[in-house]
Design a protein around this motif. Structure first.
Motif, PDB file in Angstrom:
ATOM      1  N   TYR A 561       0.618  -1.232   0.351  1.00 57.31           N
ATOM      2  CA  TYR A 561      -0.119   0.251   0.589  1.00 57.31           C
ATOM      3  C   TYR A 561       0.634   1.587  -0.495  1.00 57.31           C
ATOM      4  CZ  TYR A 561      -4.618  -2.460   0.954  1.00 57.31           C
ATOM      5  OH  TYR A 561      -4.972  -3.700   0.742  1.00 57.31           O
ATOM      6  N   MET A 562       1.530   0.775   0.855  1.00 54.12           N
ATOM      7  CA  MET A 562       2.950   2.894   0.703  1.00 54.12           C
ATOM      8  C   MET A 562       3.624   2.653  -1.032  1.00 54.12           C
ATOM      9  SD  MET A 562       3.526   3.881   3.105  1.00 54.12           S
ATOM     10  CE  MET A 562       4.726   4.816   3.006  1.00 54.12           C
ATOM     11  N   LEU A 563       3.583   1.534  -1.368  1.00 57.50           N
ATOM     12  CA  LEU A 563       4.203   1.766  -2.771  1.00 57.50           C
ATOM     13  C   LEU A 563       3.007   2.511  -3.744  1.00 57.50           C
ATOM     14  CD1 LEU A 563       5.877  -1.399  -3.545  1.00 57.50           C
ATOM     15  CD2 LEU A 563       6.882   0.503  -3.573  1.00 57.50           C
ATOM     16  N   LYS A 564       1.616   2.127  -3.892  1.00 61.97           N
ATOM     17  CA  LYS A 564       0.115   2.738  -4.491  1.00 61.97           C
ATOM     18  C   LYS A 564       0.734   4.412  -3.680  1.00 61.97           C
ATOM     19  CE  LYS A 564      -3.291   2.028  -6.440  1.00 61.97           C
ATOM     20  NZ  LYS A 564      -3.405   2.287  -7.766  1.00 61.97           N
ATOM     21  N   TYR A 565       0.705   4.364  -3.023  1.00 64.85           N
ATOM     22  CA  TYR A 565       1.418   6.050  -2.124  1.00 64.85           C
ATOM     23  C   TYR A 565       1.823   6.453  -2.990  1.00 64.85           C
ATOM     24  CZ  TYR A 565       1.765   9.861   0.781  1.00 64.85           C
ATOM     25  OH  TYR A 565       1.845  11.502   0.942  1.00 64.85           O
ATOM     26  N   GLN A 586       4.586  -3.232  -7.319  1.00 63.20           N
ATOM     27  CA  GLN A 586       3.960  -3.296  -6.361  1.00 63.20           C
ATOM     28  C   GLN A 586       2.950  -5.174  -7.525  1.00 63.20           C
ATOM     29  OE1 GLN A 586       0.408  -0.552  -6.297  1.00 63.20           O
ATOM     30  NE2 GLN A 586       1.518   1.032  -7.494  1.00 63.20           N
ATOM     31  N   CYS A 587       3.320  -4.943  -8.308  1.00 60.76           N
ATOM     32  CA  CYS A 587       2.868  -7.135  -8.680  1.00 60.76           C
ATOM     33  C   CYS A 587       3.476  -8.045  -8.368  1.00 60.76           C
ATOM     34  CB  CYS A 587       3.273  -6.783 -10.502  1.00 60.76           C
ATOM     35  SG  CYS A 587       2.676  -8.463 -11.187  1.00 60.76           S
ATOM     36  N   LEU A 588       5.256  -7.562  -8.034  1.00 68.79           N
ATOM     37  CA  LEU A 588       5.970  -8.506  -7.523  1.00 68.79           C
ATOM     38  C   LEU A 588       5.265  -8.690  -5.960  1.00 68.79           C
ATOM     39  CD1 LEU A 588       8.773  -7.440  -9.105  1.00 68.79           C
ATOM     40  CD2 LEU A 588       7.834  -9.150  -9.822  1.00 68.79           C
ATOM     41  N   GLU A 593       3.395 -11.908  -1.658  1.00 65.62           N
ATOM     42  CA  GLU A 593       2.283 -12.124  -0.745  1.00 65.62           C
ATOM     43  C   GLU A 593       1.558 -13.026  -0.486  1.00 65.62           C
ATOM     44  OE1 GLU A 593      -1.826  -9.865   0.888  1.00 65.62           O
ATOM     45  OE2 GLU A 593      -0.543  -8.444  -0.694  1.00 65.62           O
ATOM     46  N   LYS A 594       1.074 -13.268  -1.935  1.00 64.49           N
ATOM     47  CA  LYS A 594       0.444 -15.103  -2.120  1.00 64.49           C
ATOM     48  C   LYS A 594       1.197 -15.739  -1.437  1.00 64.49           C
ATOM     49  CE  LYS A 594      -3.726 -13.475  -3.986  1.00 64.49           C
ATOM     50  NZ  LYS A 594      -4.583 -13.317  -2.986  1.00 64.49           N
ATOM     51  N   CYS A 595       2.583 -15.865  -1.637  1.00 58.68           N
ATOM     52  CA  CYS A 595       3.292 -17.011  -1.953  1.00 58.68           C
ATOM     53  C   CYS A 595       3.435 -17.296   0.543  1.00 58.68           C
ATOM     54  CB  CYS A 595       4.361 -17.041  -2.063  1.00 58.68           C
ATOM     55  SG  CYS A 595       5.164 -16.883  -3.850  1.00 58.68           S
ATOM     56  N   VAL A 596       3.763 -15.774   0.864  1.00 61.76           N
ATOM     57  CA  VAL A 596       3.721 -16.553   2.036  1.00 61.76           C
ATOM     58  C   VAL A 596       2.559 -16.761   2.703  1.00 61.76           C
ATOM     59  CG1 VAL A 596       3.915 -14.453   4.085  1.00 61.76           C
ATOM     60  CG2 VAL A 596       5.484 -14.656   2.653  1.00 61.76           C
ATOM     61  N   LYS A 597       1.051 -16.303   1.918  1.00 60.23           N
ATOM     62  CA  LYS A 597      -0.089 -16.615   2.371  1.00 60.23           C
ATOM     63  C   LYS A 597       0.275 -18.190   2.741  1.00 60.23           C
ATOM     64  CE  LYS A 597      -2.601 -12.484   2.311  1.00 60.23           C
ATOM     65  NZ  LYS A 597      -4.437 -12.027   1.692  1.00 60.23           N
TER      66      LYS A 597
END
Length: 748
Positions: A561-565, A586-588, A593-597
């Motif tokens: 979200y910081m990168l989005k900001y 952000q895509c990376l 994030e998906k892998c960590v989840k």
């Protein structure tokens, strides 16, 4: 003069050639308007018409105009009387059309070319009739005119006018009488000639513009019919005419329906194959041409020109058909393509090949992974049994959703207060000379819009400031409705952490319940309260591990979200390159994030299964997945399919049942909005239910792997391994367990 035949319209000569004279209707209309108010009808002769009228008769047919009726006999014509005159009344004047004053010379079929009173011979485009005798029967020699249909190839490859039979000086049809076949149509050589005349008309439509065909003879086919009738005995003239018309109709119907034509496409000498002398076993000894009836497409001298190879058939209705060469995948589409663009057809062909390759790989994968697929099915069955034995677990997602909603509501109220705290110095206080300086352009940021969230621009005409004492500056900046600072950042991170903690608690509680149920004896499954024991274990021993895993997820999400900001800040600064870089980052981060989840979920299962801390459990889960990648992949694919089917089924069933209930209670109510609500509700319920099932499948798989690797499986009624997984764990038992089982079986 135009003619019509059904929906077709065109010149009368073309109509007669294509559909026969009996099917053509003449359309006649005056060139000037003949309608007058003082007349009851329009049948009158306009004053502009110059008399006498000239009538051109292009075709005459019917029994009244057969040669035996209208033509005088060649011998003993003294008592012969011409037929009565046909009178037509035209406004008090008489237009007489008579055939009695015309000398018959080579009367051909239903159209008679006779000498005029000046004895000027009519020249038929194909046949030249001699003087005397009906149809040249008494020694009249029919000879061909140069060019036209008669110059095309007959069965032996020579032109129809050049062919000779055993009797020297005779042509192919000239010395033979027409014959009628069993089906009532023309047969024999005259039938061949007529059929090929029809083919000639359709292969080369330029004959309509040929001056030789402008006499109204009915075209090539019509001239053949005329010649055939001329060769027929007087007693058979009418029958031969009908037989010829029937054959012509059959040929034209076959051409329109793209079927083989009668007579000429039979497997006999009727098809002259100029390829026969070339394509033989002697010339091609390795081509297996023995008893081979296939023919190559065509040569320039061939009469029949197929688009591809063709063969004779045994079907009485189809004497020949075009064939697809061996190895040819795409035959020629005679009727055109559904997709007209050749480039698009090529793209679709490439896509089709790719899909075929993927389908082949899929089939190979299914064959190679049969055992793993069966294991995945067994694991899903065990998860289903768990849900049946523990129905209270279905309430957990609803409780989670309720807590998440309450937490979001409370946080939203506090976040709204923090967002509204926009500093007074957020935008400049001074005025600007131009709107572009204040708002910016497409490439240059403005003084008021250079920071996100961006402010507005307005013109203060009453309090303009003077720049250099002469230039007025009236454009000022307005504050944005909200702003971000460090206080909101902290609040937002806490929100993310609590959301991740809520999800993690649900996952580990479900995993703990599955573990308790799995390792319970088969005779006691469903009787022990697995959910209560799981809640106690999680909140008593593993809350810190769950919070730490949720903290990791929250940090990754906060970075994204910081990168989005910063992306929005780069947009405000008109920096397109930086915007693109931040989007890629952000895509990376999202993929990471998906892998960590995924790893966290399996770590929570390991915590519930082994009781270790988060880091140790995450490490064990990671290497467990590596050791059993194919099993995890197969279960994931099968589980994903079940997940999608379950969501679709539950959503559709909810919408359908809701519609029927609504229709029964309120039949007059419009169902659109209620059904939309039903669909949304069904989707949410389906997602909650399938998430439980998905986690139960993953936990069951890890329990199975734990039993397999640690060799702790106990089978049978007194064991804990579900019957669905027994075939895969029977060989993994320790020796003492196996011997005890064998002794029990021998005792029984």
């Amino acid at each position: 003069m135009p003619c019509t035949s059904g929906p077709w319209s065109g010149s009368c000569s073309s109509c007669v050639s294509l559909y026969g004279g009996s099917s053509c209707n003449v359309m006649m209309s005056p060139k000037i308007d003949a309608t007058r108010d003082d007349l009851m009808s329009t049948g009158f002769a306009p004053s502009e018409v110059t008399w006498p009228l000239t009538v051109n008769i292009t075709h005459v047919s019917g029994s009244d105009f057969n040669p035996s009726v209208v033509c005088p006999p060649s011998k003993n014509a003294g008592d012969w009387q011409p037929p009565e005159m046909k009178l037509f009344s035209l406004n008090g004047l008489t237009l007489a059309v008579t055939l009695a004053g015309m000398r018959c010379c080579g009367c051909l079929g239903g159209m008679y070319f006779c000498a005029s009173k000046k004895n000027q011979e009519y020249q038929n485009p194909y046949w030249q009739g001699g003087a005397g005798g009906a149809g040249g029967a008494e020694g009249t020699q029919l000879t061909s005119q140069p060019g036209g249909f008669m110059s095309t190839a007959a069965p032996n490859g020579k032109s129809w006018s050049e062919l000779e039979l055993k009797t020297a000086g005779s042509d192919y049809c000239g010395r033979t009488e027409p014959e009628i076949g069993p089906n009532g149509s023309l047969t024999g050589r005259w039938a061949e000639c007529l059929a090929w005349a029809v083919v000639f008309e359709h292969q080369d439509t330029s004959w309509e513009r040929d001056p030789r065909y402008q006499t109204g003879s009915g075209g090539p086919a019509g001239s053949v019919i005329e010649a055939a009738i001329a060769k027929a005995p007087a007693s058979k003239v009418r029958d031969i005419g009908k037989a010829a018309d029937a054959l012509e109709d059959e040929c034209r119907l076959a051409v329109r329906e793209k079927r083989p034509l009668p007579v000429i496409n039979e497997r006999d000498a009727a098809i002259p194959d100029s390829r026969g002398s070339l394509y033989t076993s002697a010339n091609y000894p390795n081509s297996n041409l023995v008893q081979n009836f296939c023919r190559n497409p065509f040569q320039d001298t061939d009469r029949y020109k197929a688009k591809t190879i063709w063969c004779f058939t045994q079907d009485p209705d189809y004497n020949w058909q075009e064939c697809n060469p061996i190895g040819q995948i795409r035959p020629i589409c005679d009727g055109g393509y559904d997709i007209s663009s050749e480039e698009l057809r090529i793209v679709l062909e490439i896509v089709a090949y790719i899909l075929w390759v993927l389908a082949f790989i899929y089939c190979i994968g299914v064959c190679c992974l049969t055992q793993r697929i069966r294991l995945a099915i067994a694991v899903n069955k065990v998860a289903s049994v768990f849900v049946v034995h523990t129905p209270a677990i279905l309430v957990l997602p609803a409780v989670q959703a309720l807590l998440a909603g309450l937490w979001t509501l409370v946080w939203g109220l506090s976040a709204a207060f923090l967002l509204s705290q926009v500093p007074d110095t957020y935008v400049p206080k001074n005025a600007f000379v131009t709107y572009a300086e204040a708002f910016g352009t497409a490439d240059v940021p403005g003084k008021c819009t250079g920071t996100w969230p961006t402010g507005g621009v307005w013109k203060d005409e009453e309090n303009c400031e003077m720049v250099n004492g002469t230039i007025p500056a009236c454009w000022r900046c307005s504050q944005p409705r909200y702003g971000f600072d460090w206080r909101f950042a902290v609040s937002f991170f806490v929100y993310l952490w609590n959301n991740a903690l809520n999800i993690a608690l649900g996952q580990i509680i479900i995993a703990g319940a599955v573990v308790v149920w799995f390792f319970t004896k088969n005779t006691n499954k469903g009787n022990k309260n697995a959910i209560r024991r799981s809640l106690h274990t999680v909140f008593r021993y593993h809350l810190g591990s769950v919070a730490f895993g949720a903290f990791i997820i929250a940090v990754i999400q906060f970075i994204r979200y910081m990168l989005k900001y910063y992306e929005q800040q780069a947009k405000a600064q008109k920096n397109r390159v930086l915007v693109l870089i931040l989007k890629v980052l952000q895509c990376l981060i999202w993929c990471f994030e998906k892998c960590v989840k995924f790893l966290n979920k399996n770590a929570y299962i390991q915590i519930a299964l082994m009781g270790t801390n988060f880091c140790t459990s995450a490490k064990k889960a990671f290497f467990l997945i590596l050791r059993n990648a194919l099993r995890f992949g197969t279960v994931a694919i099968l589980g994903g399919m079940i997940h999608v089917v379950g969501i679709m089924s539950i959503t559709a069933a909810t919408a359908v049942l809701g519609y029927f209930v609504l229709s029964g209670l309120h039949p007059a109510m419009a169902p659109a909005v209620p059904i939309l609500i039903y669909i949304m509700t069904g989707y949410v319920v389906a997602r909650l239910f399938t998430s439980i099932f998905e986690l139960a499948v993953d936990t069951t798989l890890q329990c199975f792997l734990c039993c397999e690797e640690m060799k702790i499986a106990e089978l049978g009624p007194d064991g804990f391994v579900p019957d669905q997984l027994a075939p895969w764990l029977d060989k993994s038992q320790p020796p003492e367990k196996a011997s005890e089982k064998k002794m029990m079986e021998e005792t029984e």
